[in-house]
Design an enzyme around this catalytic site. Structure first.
Site, PDB file in Angstrom:
ATOM      1  N   HIS A 286       0.857  -1.178  -0.033  1.00 28.29           N
ATOM      2  CA  HIS A 286       0.195   0.032   0.110  1.00 28.29           C
ATOM      3  C   HIS A 286       0.861   1.155  -0.091  1.00 28.29           C
ATOM      4  O   HIS A 286       1.922   1.394   0.761  1.00 28.29           O
ATOM      5  CB  HIS A 286      -1.060   0.060   1.220  1.00 28.29           C
ATOM      6  CG  HIS A 286      -1.907   1.141   1.168  1.00 28.29           C
ATOM      7  ND1 HIS A 286      -2.058   1.895   2.257  1.00 28.29           N
ATOM      8  CD2 HIS A 286      -2.623   1.691   0.293  1.00 28.29           C
ATOM      9  CE1 HIS A 286      -3.019   2.895   2.056  1.00 28.29           C
ATOM     10  NE2 HIS A 286      -3.315   2.736   0.717  1.00 28.29           N
ATOM     11  N   HIS A 287       0.635   2.080  -0.971  1.00 32.28           N
ATOM     12  CA  HIS A 287       1.416   3.385  -1.195  1.00 32.28           C
ATOM     13  C   HIS A 287       0.524   4.459  -1.084  1.00 32.28           C
ATOM     14  O   HIS A 287      -0.274   5.044  -2.233  1.00 32.28           O
ATOM     15  CB  HIS A 287       2.146   3.366  -2.384  1.00 32.28           C
ATOM     16  CG  HIS A 287       3.476   2.598  -2.409  1.00 32.28           C
ATOM     17  ND1 HIS A 287       4.054   2.384  -3.631  1.00 32.28           N
ATOM     18  CD2 HIS A 287       3.930   1.809  -1.507  1.00 32.28           C
ATOM     19  CE1 HIS A 287       5.215   1.739  -3.216  1.00 32.28           C
ATOM     20  NE2 HIS A 287       5.127   1.448  -1.953  1.00 32.28           N
ATOM     21  N   GLU A 288      -0.091   5.066   0.072  1.00 28.96           N
ATOM     22  CA  GLU A 288      -0.739   6.115   0.046  1.00 28.96           C
ATOM     23  C   GLU A 288       0.106   7.392  -0.080  1.00 28.96           C
ATOM     24  O   GLU A 288       0.772   7.901   0.900  1.00 28.96           O
ATOM     25  CB  GLU A 288      -1.834   6.359   1.297  1.00 28.96           C
ATOM     26  CG  GLU A 288      -2.576   7.518   1.321  1.00 28.96           C
ATOM     27  CD  GLU A 288      -3.494   7.916   0.254  1.00 28.96           C
ATOM     28  OE1 GLU A 288      -4.266   7.114  -0.134  1.00 28.96           O
ATOM     29  OE2 GLU A 288      -2.999   8.831  -0.533  1.00 28.96           O
TER      30      GLU A 288
ATOM     31  N   GLU B 101      -9.746   2.746  -8.920  1.00 29.06           N
ATOM     32  CA  GLU B 101     -10.691   3.465  -8.390  1.00 29.06           C
ATOM     33  C   GLU B 101     -11.386   4.487  -9.385  1.00 29.06           C
ATOM     34  O   GLU B 101     -12.063   3.988 -10.204  1.00 29.06           O
ATOM     35  CB  GLU B 101     -10.672   3.789  -6.993  1.00 29.06           C
ATOM     36  CG  GLU B 101     -12.121   4.155  -6.304  1.00 29.06           C
ATOM     37  CD  GLU B 101     -11.703   4.576  -4.628  1.00 29.06           C
ATOM     38  OE1 GLU B 101     -12.609   4.122  -3.888  1.00 29.06           O
ATOM     39  OE2 GLU B 101     -11.040   5.626  -4.662  1.00 29.06           O
TER      40      GLU B 101
ATOM     41  N   GLU C 107     -16.454   2.969   0.166  1.00 29.76           N
ATOM     42  CA  GLU C 107     -16.310   3.692   1.486  1.00 29.76           C
ATOM     43  C   GLU C 107     -17.234   4.517   1.818  1.00 29.76           C
ATOM     44  O   GLU C 107     -17.745   4.920   2.795  1.00 29.76           O
ATOM     45  CB  GLU C 107     -14.874   4.288   1.443  1.00 29.76           C
ATOM     46  CG  GLU C 107     -14.464   5.635   0.762  1.00 29.76           C
ATOM     47  CD  GLU C 107     -14.053   4.953  -0.837  1.00 29.76           C
ATOM     48  OE1 GLU C 107     -14.160   3.714  -1.028  1.00 29.76           O
ATOM     49  OE2 GLU C 107     -13.387   5.637  -1.397  1.00 29.76           O
TER      50      GLU C 107
END
Lengths: 679, 679
Positions: free
Chosen positions: A370-372, A469, A475
């Protein structure tokens, strides 16, 4: 082909040039009128796009807006069937007639501009080529003059462009005349029930095209600008993306059109053996529910222990990846305001990255990275080489990236060190995303990009660009203002967002009320509809998104989630109405099973599903998961019936869907024991 | 069933009573609110009709508008499959749940009124019963209070009621809010893509119901009045017709709903062996073209010689009847203004009725009789017993009747000898038409009624009531103001006019321009589309309407017209969009062949036709008649390709229809020779 619409005179330069698709369904006509190149699209002889201008305004060079003459016309035919590495259909035919129109300025500097049209039976694409020549070396596009003069005030489904929250809005459905400037894909239905999707293909080293309404029924290309105001900086890449029209008489035929992929370059990756369609679970939904947090503290989600719990669950149930969000340094700051706090290689003390990654491998599962970036792109670019190398070392094969942040605030510095704020969807970010794709591929890592640039079919060229996305996702069920996504959202997505490409919507919720965590929100579906999203929304990486403990409560529903694949030999649409309902069937790749998924909006439906797609010489067990007699999303969403019956390709099923309901069916070849048991 | 929408209190009289269709798809709820009986229709739990009042205003008696209480509720279930004597489907299942609501006035005179609801999976019907009782013997209805409170401003297709030219108008397509008072069937599409057809069934001894828009989304029954102002005179017949809602998620499912027939009484004719579906030609189109005339004179059409020419043609090509218009005395007067000039038994000197009728019989053909009443109904009633007896003697088995005349000018005399002018569609004419049906049946004669009352399914009870016009027919191609019917007219009829019942549209034109006779008019179809009308428009009597000499010019097209039957074992709809296109397939009755017909409006189409309806164990020869590559109704209407290919139930055809084009296919089981030839 009937000679219609555009007049001609005797001068060869002013001649009207036409070409038609292989079955002569769609036609393109080009001529120069008063020095302006004009194209027209007709379908079976009737106009879809009225004569519309082509050209550009430039900075640093004279405009490319004529007067032009047509100086050469090349025509050719192409017919090839190619294989997708993964996808909704394994073998795709790419069959078109091409017309390359060479335009030459009739005044100084007498430059050439080329427009190439590819005419398919399912639509038309065209792009510009900028031959390198004197007076047209490196240059900046001030504006693209391409217009799309449509034939009426079509019913339209779209998202407004130029909004702070990027693509995360519900699709609006209005007459075209109520639209302003919109993102693509723009889906339209004419009064006469022709379906049109306008989009672009192969968005590389260019700015995203949005569509601005500039006149009655007229749209114009509006390229997302650089912060300095210019739209595109043309250097090495001398072609524009393809401007595309997909044309169909039914909304389902838009979905099974592969024109966007066909207009992209073939696969450039030598080895694709490591790219695997998959299902994943992970530490994600629990934070959206506020059961746990991304931030460090008592309720931290990303602990080694919790990750192992998800890995155990994935291993037990055959899932491929486990996503962990919040494992790295930075989440315990005000990350949204100041994303430069993130490290993409250092884990927090509560999370032992190597231990978790190894634990996953030991259990035949892989960690999903995961790379936010929080849209701090330069900060990310500084670290991303190390970050992907680290993941590769840990056996990670897929990374979810994120670019949460205001859509206009990507920080960039120019040569003079001045700070600029760029759009998420301008050329700067288009180039960034392709850099990440190429970097990830070097490390044998597939991407799942959130808050990125819209899909334009690059997955054909870079099959590690698996899903994204770039839409209003799951969400919002947890914390959206509307108390949950409205029932028609998922009935709109197949005809809008999904026309661009795979969508990581994260289906599979089996706990539809979460009063313990989010009492004001809920999922406005029946249980059966939630299952059907695995079919109606295509993604080669699909999440098994609910909490492990919730699946324990719904073992029947979970069985389907375990069974359903994410990679397909073929896809067909049985019923379709935009924003209202859809029934799709897909055949698994490398196997004999078919899967049917049907969903509806807030209205119940009775739909017919003839099973003619099944192999003619096989009897199947239909494993049916359907809404019960009293099911209704609002008061009885868990009322689901599971049953088995023997069917074959002559069976005609009636699908009875509850309000915001659905149905899924797995069709598997029947064994002798099945036949004896069910006959 | 979910308990929604209507509140209840504890009093049993005010209780809410509900029943659902067999598969619990549609639901009806009835309760009394403030003394007013209210019904509601829901579908899968969501409202289709909001709570709406029931009742009547009367003359000669106190109104039947409450205060009512529900005093008894009877529920029952019915399930039976019955056989049509002829029709679009041989065996029809009639399966419903019934709820009979007994209402009792809570004040003097305390009369009873009964409302019966039948709830089907494809819709709902309800009717009133007027039990004979003190205070409700013979009476006149001043107004029907039934309302239909719809849920939105639905897209609507309709013909305005109260127009001089009866039903002969093009269907309008507007939002419901732009309608005023309209005929039924009223076809609607909700914003969420639910399809609704409102109509009535079993219109017997009552006035035609039209629908008046009385409020936002609200319609009210508006019964065609007697000239004295009252609406219905209730004497022996103590039930109203059924008020019907057909409900479907696709427009095709409206077409294959047999709710209207199911709500009619079973066949009352003991012997139906003489009732034969058929094709006919005749002396008719040539008068509309003005090649010949109805009037006596040099260009008279109805001569013995000309009739024999048509009989020879019918005999040679296997047609069953030959219609002759203009054979009887009266046409050489100003018949339209003064229809009392007609004799229905005396032929003009130029036409030897007995000779022609015998010549027909000698050639295995029958004369089709013709009764143009010019709406002089009393004049016709004086002669009709003799007229039908004469035809029976001559071996005639079918009569075309006509009621050309202003829709409000039917002359009637009351008991005091005063002259009145009645509407074509009021109770007076409803009763006249049933009298004619019964009289014709006594003489073993089937009817083809032009300018009559709309169809409401009486053909089930009286199968000699075979077909009718009651819509804008073919003759407007010859002389209509629009220069010919617009291309979307025939793409609208299957979803509107044909929902009421069979339609004698007189298809089969192969000469689409007739400049010699009517240079300002033409037929706005391709040749292939004209063929397809035999399938897309249902009529058990279909005309082979063009001139014999024109068929000589189009032998290929004519072959299909000769082959196609007019009576069917089954009917399915493969593609449908109201006013835009339709593809239907029908299986012949008593044989193995299937026929496909597909048409489109002014837009070309590409439609998918999977052949799953074919028998699974049979290979078929598909005899295809399709638009050529360059076909277009406007400039190349005769471009038609015929070809044969082998197909089976797994074949998926793509239908490519030109602008206002079409396609027909006959599927016949392949012989060994066919397989060898075509494989």
């Amino acid at each position: 082909m009937p000679a219609t619409a555009l007049a001609s005179d005797d001068s060869p330069e002013d001649e009207r040039h036409s070409t038609a698709s292989p079955e002569s369904i769609n036609q393109v006509h080009v001529e120069v009128q008063d020095g302006v190149p004009m194209y027209q699209i007709t379908r079976l002889g009737e106009p879809v796009v009225e004569p519309s201008p082509l050209g550009f305004l430039l900075e640093d060079a004279p405009d490319l807006d004529g007067p032009f003459a047509i100086t050469e016309v090349e025509t050719s035919t192409f017919d090839e069937t190619w294989e997708q590495v993964w996808g909704e259909k394994q073998f795709i035919r790419n069959h078109y007639n091409e017309m390359r129109i060479h335009l030459t300025e009739q005044e100084d500097p007498e430059r050439d501009l080329v427009v190439t049209f590819r005419v398919y039976d399912d639509g038309v694409g065209f792009r510009y080529e900028f031959p390198e020549q004197e007076g047209l070396e490196e240059f900046r596009i001030a504006d693209e003059l391409t217009e799309f003069r449509l034939t009426g005030d079509h019913a339209s489904w779209y998202i407004d462009a130029y909004q702070w929250n990027r693509f995360e809005y519900y699709f609006e459905n209005t007459p075209l005349s109520e639209a302003d400037t919109v993102h693509t894909p723009l889906t339209m239905r004419t009064e006469d029930d022709l379906y049109i999707s306008m989009h672009e293909a192969a968005l590389v080293d260019f700015s995203t095209m949005t569509l601005e309404r500039t006149g009655e029924n007229t749209l114009k290309s509006n390229l997302m600008p650089w912060s300095e105001g210019d739209r595109v900086r043309v250097t090495d890449t001398r072609v524009s993306p393809w401007r595309t029209f997909q044309l169909a008489d039914t909304p389902g035929d838009l979905i099974t059109s592969y024109l966007i992929l066909n207009l992209n370059e073939p696969n450039k990756l030598e080895d694709t053996s490591w790219i695997k369609p998959a299902k994943y679970n992970g530490i994600w939904w629990e934070m959206h529910l506020d059961k746990s947090t991304w931030n460090r503290g008592e309720r931290l989600g990303a602990t080694t222990e919790n990750a192992k719990r998800y890995i155990d669950f994935a291993a037990e149930h055959g899932l491929d990846h486990v996503l962990v969000e919040g494992w790295n340094e930075g989440w315990d700051e005000a990350w949204y305001e100041s994303g430069v706090v993130f490290s993409f290689t250092e884990s927090i003390p509560e999370f032992d990255l190597e231990e978790v990654a190894q634990y996953a491998l030991d259990n035949d599962v892989r960690l999903m990275g995961h790379h936010e970036t929080s849209a701090s792109v330069l900060h990310y670019e500084d670290q991303m080489h190390d970050a992907f190398a680290l993941y590769e070392d840990l056996g990670v094969r897929a990374v979810k990236t994120g670019y949460v942040g205001h859509g206009t605030e990507i920080v960039r510095y120019d040569e003079d060190g001045n700070e600029h704020n760029e759009w998420h969807h301008g050329q700067f970010m288009v180039n960034h995303h392709l850099d990440v794709i190429e970097l990830a591929a070097e490390h044998q890592i597939a991407l799942n990009v959130h808050e990125g640039v819209k899909s334009t079919g690059l997955r054909r060229t870079y099959p590690n660009m698996m899903t994204s996305e770039v839409a209003k996702g799951r969400e919002y069920d947890a914390w959206g203002d509307a108390g949950g996504n409205p029932p028609d959202h998922t009935a709109t997505l197949p005809f809008t967002r999904n026309l661009a490409g795979p969508f990581d919507f994260t289906p599979g919720m089996v706990d539809l009320h979460f009063d313990e965590y989010r009492p004001d929100n809920r999922i406005k579906s029946t249980l059966a509809k939630e299952l059907a999203l695995y079919i109606t929304i295509f993604s080669p990486l699909h999440m098994v998104a609910d909490l492990p403990e919730n699946y324990e409560e719904q073992p029947e529903a979970f069985q389907f989630i375990k069974d359903v694949p994410t990679d397909w030999y073929d896809t067909k649409v049985l019923n379709a109405s935009i924003g209202n309902y859809i029934t799709m069937v897909r055949k698994e790749r490398g196997g004999d099973d078919w899967y049917l998924g049907s969903i509806t909006d807030e209205n119940g439906r009775v739909l017919s599903a003839p099973l003619h797609f099944l192999d003619a010489d096989t009897r199947y067990v239909a494993e049916i998961y359907r809404d019960g007699t009293d099911a209704h999303w609002d008061h009885t969403p868990y009322d689901m019936v599971t049953e088995e019956r023997l069917v074959d390709h002559t069976t005609e099923l009636t699908l009875r869907l509850a309000a915001s309901g659905g149905q899924v069916i797995r069709f598997r070849p029947a064994t002798d024991e099945d036949i004896e048991r069910l006959e």
